[in-house]
Design a protein around this motif. Structure first.
Motif, PDB file in Angstrom:
ATOM      1  N   GLU A  33      -5.763 -10.806  -6.389  1.00  0.00           N
ATOM      2  CA  GLU A  33      -5.091  -9.513  -6.308  1.00  0.00           C
ATOM      3  C   GLU A  33      -5.272  -8.661  -7.558  1.00  0.00           C
ATOM      4  O   GLU A  33      -4.867  -7.509  -7.583  1.00  0.00           O
ATOM      5  CB  GLU A  33      -3.598  -9.716  -6.057  1.00  0.00           C
ATOM      6  N   SER A  47       2.059  -1.365  -5.544  1.00  0.00           N
ATOM      7  CA  SER A  47       1.634  -2.744  -5.349  1.00  0.00           C
ATOM      8  C   SER A  47       2.748  -3.705  -5.703  1.00  0.00           C
ATOM      9  O   SER A  47       2.960  -4.709  -5.024  1.00  0.00           O
ATOM     10  CB  SER A  47       0.391  -3.032  -6.197  1.00  0.00           C
ATOM     11  N   PHE A  50       5.458  -3.844  -2.946  1.00  0.00           N
ATOM     12  CA  PHE A  50       5.029  -4.450  -1.692  1.00  0.00           C
ATOM     13  C   PHE A  50       4.540  -5.886  -1.872  1.00  0.00           C
ATOM     14  O   PHE A  50       4.367  -6.621  -0.907  1.00  0.00           O
ATOM     15  CB  PHE A  50       3.908  -3.602  -1.084  1.00  0.00           C
ATOM     16  N   ARG A  51       4.338  -6.289  -3.135  1.00  0.00           N
ATOM     17  CA  ARG A  51       3.697  -7.574  -3.412  1.00  0.00           C
ATOM     18  C   ARG A  51       4.451  -8.748  -2.806  1.00  0.00           C
ATOM     19  O   ARG A  51       3.844  -9.653  -2.217  1.00  0.00           O
ATOM     20  CB  ARG A  51       3.559  -7.772  -4.924  1.00  0.00           C
ATOM     21  N   THR A  53       6.474  -8.960  -0.196  1.00  0.00           N
ATOM     22  CA  THR A  53       6.275  -9.000   1.255  1.00  0.00           C
ATOM     23  C   THR A  53       4.855  -9.408   1.591  1.00  0.00           C
ATOM     24  O   THR A  53       4.614 -10.229   2.491  1.00  0.00           O
ATOM     25  CB  THR A  53       6.569  -7.626   1.874  1.00  0.00           C
ATOM     26  N   TYR A  54       3.906  -8.844   0.863  1.00  0.00           N
ATOM     27  CA  TYR A  54       2.499  -9.129   1.127  1.00  0.00           C
ATOM     28  C   TYR A  54       2.196 -10.613   0.981  1.00  0.00           C
ATOM     29  O   TYR A  54       1.606 -11.240   1.863  1.00  0.00           O
ATOM     30  CB  TYR A  54       1.621  -8.313   0.181  1.00  0.00           C
ATOM     31  N   LEU A  58       1.218 -13.172   3.862  1.00  0.00           N
ATOM     32  CA  LEU A  58      -0.137 -13.724   3.793  1.00  0.00           C
ATOM     33  C   LEU A  58      -0.109 -15.246   3.879  1.00  0.00           C
ATOM     34  O   LEU A  58      -0.889 -15.853   4.629  1.00  0.00           O
ATOM     35  CB  LEU A  58      -0.823 -13.279   2.499  1.00  0.00           C
ATOM     36  N   LYS A 254      -4.063  -4.149   1.459  1.00  0.00           N
ATOM     37  CA  LYS A 254      -3.150  -5.252   1.745  1.00  0.00           C
ATOM     38  C   LYS A 254      -2.679  -5.216   3.195  1.00  0.00           C
ATOM     39  O   LYS A 254      -2.670  -6.234   3.891  1.00  0.00           O
ATOM     40  CB  LYS A 254      -1.956  -5.202   0.786  1.00  0.00           C
ATOM     41  N   ARG A 255      -2.265  -4.052   3.626  1.00  0.00           N
ATOM     42  CA  ARG A 255      -1.806  -3.941   5.020  1.00  0.00           C
ATOM     43  C   ARG A 255      -2.957  -4.205   5.997  1.00  0.00           C
ATOM     44  O   ARG A 255      -2.761  -4.800   7.060  1.00  0.00           O
ATOM     45  CB  ARG A 255      -1.179  -2.574   5.266  1.00  0.00           C
ATOM     46  N   LEU A 258      -3.343  -8.028   6.348  1.00  0.00           N
ATOM     47  CA  LEU A 258      -2.291  -8.638   7.157  1.00  0.00           C
ATOM     48  C   LEU A 258      -2.455  -8.268   8.623  1.00  0.00           C
ATOM     49  O   LEU A 258      -2.335  -9.128   9.507  1.00  0.00           O
ATOM     50  CB  LEU A 258      -0.915  -8.207   6.647  1.00  0.00           C
TER      51      LEU A 258
END
Length: 304
Positions: A33, A47, A50-51, A53-54, A58, A254-255, A258
């Motif tokens: 990342e 970033s 959202f990290r 959740t990401y 993932l 990232k989105r 996912l």
């Protein structure tokens, strides 16, 4: 209870060691990342927010990919996934996340170079056929036979006749694959003009990524509109019920990862495979065994 010099029991130390191994795996995720941050590896405000959740999603999705892998191996299922898109669209990033925790003997990536002089005289699909999966395998094509509909068309690497023959052949070719028992999934990663320009400029500034910029990539910037037209024709003429095209909105990396992985999991009717409990056998000791010391001149310097 027996204690060690550190004040922990052997069982506690073992749990700590296992946890450290898991943390090391997550560190690998973090290293991947770093590309999302600035030159110092500092993530942007977005970033950072959202990290969490990401990463949680993932890891969850990668757990499902492991289940998919086990099911594919157990049932002899065959999966082919094509990843297409403009240069810097994020295809490589999602492929890394898909394969990161999978067995490379079951799930492998195919990224073919430009055809050789001999391959240019073969049936166009021949070199791709050689890389198709056997039973119990998954193959991810980082670019595919759709090179003919994209870069070859735009850069005039193929004739008009070869281009038209491709579109006559590719629906039947893919129907044959599906009839043979292969699950074929096709993804197009879509980014904007501005986003590609920003990613190219970032690669120019980053010495670790400059190798990703080829003369062909730079030429593609000048021919954005030609690539757009070629993409539109490709999606229209080669999306068939047996193997439709799926478009991944990929401006947000990232989105996009996912969403793509989640969608891929929905394309295969996998189930959890029951496994017998794994029991680690005891180490066998022999009285006459003596470990020999490693020669000092073979040991690398320990700088860290």
């Amino acid at each position: 209870m027996t204690e060690t010099l550190d004040g922990f029991s052997p069982a506690e130390l073992e749990r700590i060691r296992i946890r450290q191994e898991i943390i090391d795996d997550l560190d690998e995720e973090f290293e991947l990342e770093l590309e999302e941050g600035d030159a110092d590896g500092n993530a942007s405000e977005y970033s950072s927010s959202f990290r969490k959740t990401y990463f949680s999603e993932l890891v969850r999705l990668q757990g499902e990919l492991v289940k998919l892998q086990d099911w594919v191996k157990e049932t002899g299922y065959k999966v082919v996934v094509l990843f297409e898109g403009r240069d810097a669209a994020g295809k490589g990033g999602v492929i890394k996340r898909i394969t990161q925790r999978l067995n490379p003997r079951i799930c492998r990536v195919v990224a073919l170079p430009a055809p050789t002089d001999r391959e240019r005289t073969q049936w166009y699909f021949q070199r791709y056929v050689a890389n198709l999966p056997a039973a119990g395998e998954m193959v991810l094509f980082d670019r595919s036979w759709y090179n003919r509909a994209g870069v070859e068309r735009v850069m005039n690497f193929c004739s008009d006749e070869e281009y038209e023959e491709f579109f006559r052949s590719v629906p039947e070719f893919e129907r044959m694959l599906v009839r043979s028992g292969i699950k074929l999934v096709k993804y197009w990663f879509s980014i904007t003009d501005d986003e590609q320009e920003a990613r190219f400029k970032a690669r120019i500034e980053d010495p670790l990524k400059q190798w990703k910029l080829s003369p062909m990539d730079l030429e593609s910037r000048k021919r954005w509109e030609a690539y757009t037209k070629a993409k539109e024709i490709m999606l229209e003429r080669s999306s068939i019920p047996e193997a439709p095209w799926w478009v991944v909105q990929a401006v947000d990396k990232k989105r996009a990862r996912l969403n793509c992985i989640n969608h891929l999991l929905q394309q295969v009717p996998y189930q959890t495979i029951s496994r017998p409990e794994v029991v680690l056998p005891p180490r066998v000791y022999h009285e006459d065994y003596e470990r020999q010391p490693t020669p000092e001149n073979m040991i690398i310097p320990e700088l860290y």
